[in-house]
Design a protein around this motif. Sequence first.
Motif, short mmCIF file in Angstrom:
data_model
loop_
_atom_site.label_atom_id
_atom_site.label_comp_id
_atom_site.label_asym_id
_atom_site.label_seq_id
_atom_site.Cartn_x
_atom_site.Cartn_y
_atom_site.Cartn_z
N ASP A 27 0.80 -1.23 0.00
CA ASP A 27 0.00 0.00 0.00
C ASP A 27 0.84 1.28 0.00
O ASP A 27 0.48 2.27 0.64
N ALA A 28 1.94 1.27 -0.73
CA ALA A 28 2.80 2.45 -0.82
C ALA A 28 2.36 3.29 -2.01
O ALA A 28 2.40 2.84 -3.15
N SER A 29 1.96 4.52 -1.76
CA SER A 29 1.50 5.39 -2.83
C SER A 29 2.65 6.16 -3.46
O SER A 29 3.70 6.35 -2.85
N GLY A 30 2.45 6.59 -4.69
CA GLY A 30 3.42 7.44 -5.37
C GLY A 30 4.59 6.71 -6.02
O GLY A 30 5.55 7.34 -6.44
N TRP A 31 4.54 5.39 -6.13
CA TRP A 31 5.64 4.63 -6.72
C TRP A 31 5.58 4.64 -8.23
O TRP A 31 4.52 4.62 -8.83
N ARG A 32 6.74 4.62 -8.86
CA ARG A 32 6.84 4.61 -10.33
C ARG A 32 7.50 3.33 -10.83
O ARG A 32 8.36 3.35 -11.68
N CYS A 33 7.06 2.20 -10.28
CA CYS A 33 7.62 0.90 -10.66
C CYS A 33 6.82 0.22 -11.76
O CYS A 33 7.03 -0.95 -12.03
N PHE A 34 5.92 0.91 -12.36
CA PHE A 34 5.03 0.28 -13.32
C PHE A 34 5.53 0.54 -14.74
O PHE A 34 6.21 1.53 -15.01
N LYS A 35 5.19 -0.36 -15.66
CA LYS A 35 5.69 -0.28 -17.03
C LYS A 35 5.33 1.04 -17.71
O LYS A 35 6.10 1.55 -18.51
N ASP A 36 4.19 1.61 -17.38
CA ASP A 36 3.79 2.86 -18.04
C ASP A 36 4.45 4.10 -17.41
O ASP A 36 4.28 5.20 -17.90
N GLY A 37 5.20 3.91 -16.32
CA GLY A 37 5.91 5.02 -15.69
C GLY A 37 5.05 5.93 -14.83
O GLY A 37 5.54 6.88 -14.25
N GLN A 38 3.76 5.62 -14.75
CA GLN A 38 2.85 6.43 -13.94
C GLN A 38 3.00 6.06 -12.46
O GLN A 38 3.25 4.91 -12.12
N ALA A 39 2.83 7.04 -11.60
CA ALA A 39 2.86 6.79 -10.17
C ALA A 39 1.59 6.08 -9.76
O ALA A 39 0.51 6.35 -10.27
N GLY A 40 1.72 5.14 -8.83
CA GLY A 40 0.56 4.42 -8.35
C GLY A 40 0.82 3.78 -7.00
O GLY A 40 1.89 3.92 -6.43
N VAL A 41 -0.19 3.07 -6.51
CA VAL A 41 -0.06 2.35 -5.25
C VAL A 41 0.68 1.06 -5.53
O VAL A 41 0.35 0.32 -6.45
N PHE A 42 1.70 0.80 -4.74
CA PHE A 42 2.61 -0.32 -4.99
C PHE A 42 2.56 -1.33 -3.86
O PHE A 42 2.56 -0.97 -2.69
N THR A 43 2.51 -2.61 -4.24
CA THR A 43 2.68 -3.72 -3.32
C THR A 43 3.63 -4.69 -3.99
O THR A 43 3.46 -5.01 -5.17
N GLY A 44 4.64 -5.13 -3.27
CA GLY A 44 5.60 -6.05 -3.86
C GLY A 44 6.47 -6.72 -2.83
O GLY A 44 6.58 -6.27 -1.69
#
Length: 147
Positions: free
Chosen positions: A64-81
């Motif tokens: 539930d970490a917000s503001g991450w840019r680990c996604f293929k599209d480069g957009q910031a989002g909520v991240f769980t990993g």
Amino acid sequence: MQNLARAVLVLFGLLVLAVACIAVSIEGSEPSVPLTEEDVIGTWQGDRGARLEVTADGRARLSDASGWRCFKDGQAGVFTGEGSWIMAQHSDEGPGILVKFTVDGAPATQCSDHFAIHRADTRDGGDVWARWLGTGSKEPYRRTPTG
């Protein structure tokens, strides 16, 4: 003779200024106690709801970490990993851990970030907090009490 006296006075003033700057720099720096695994193992709670679990076996889980840019599209989002961590020193920020994650739902997508630990003064139980330096948001984290 007056020029020599002025030169000596100026040099003395510069020396006093240099010593004062060094004293302020040392006083304002973080403690020189090295960061240990025991300092980072545990659960860190973000001020905006994120949670990082750092385990003794080298695993880490961020949720539930917000503001991450680990996604293929480069957009910031909520991240769980889930991922792994090692002790690491970031060149500008000091001690912490380097965490490498695999993004949930996308096994081929990975990202890494440095989790910098900041200690006001650990000798008397002072404030300890952390934050992500690159990919993640600047949300401050505090380790939850253990035991």
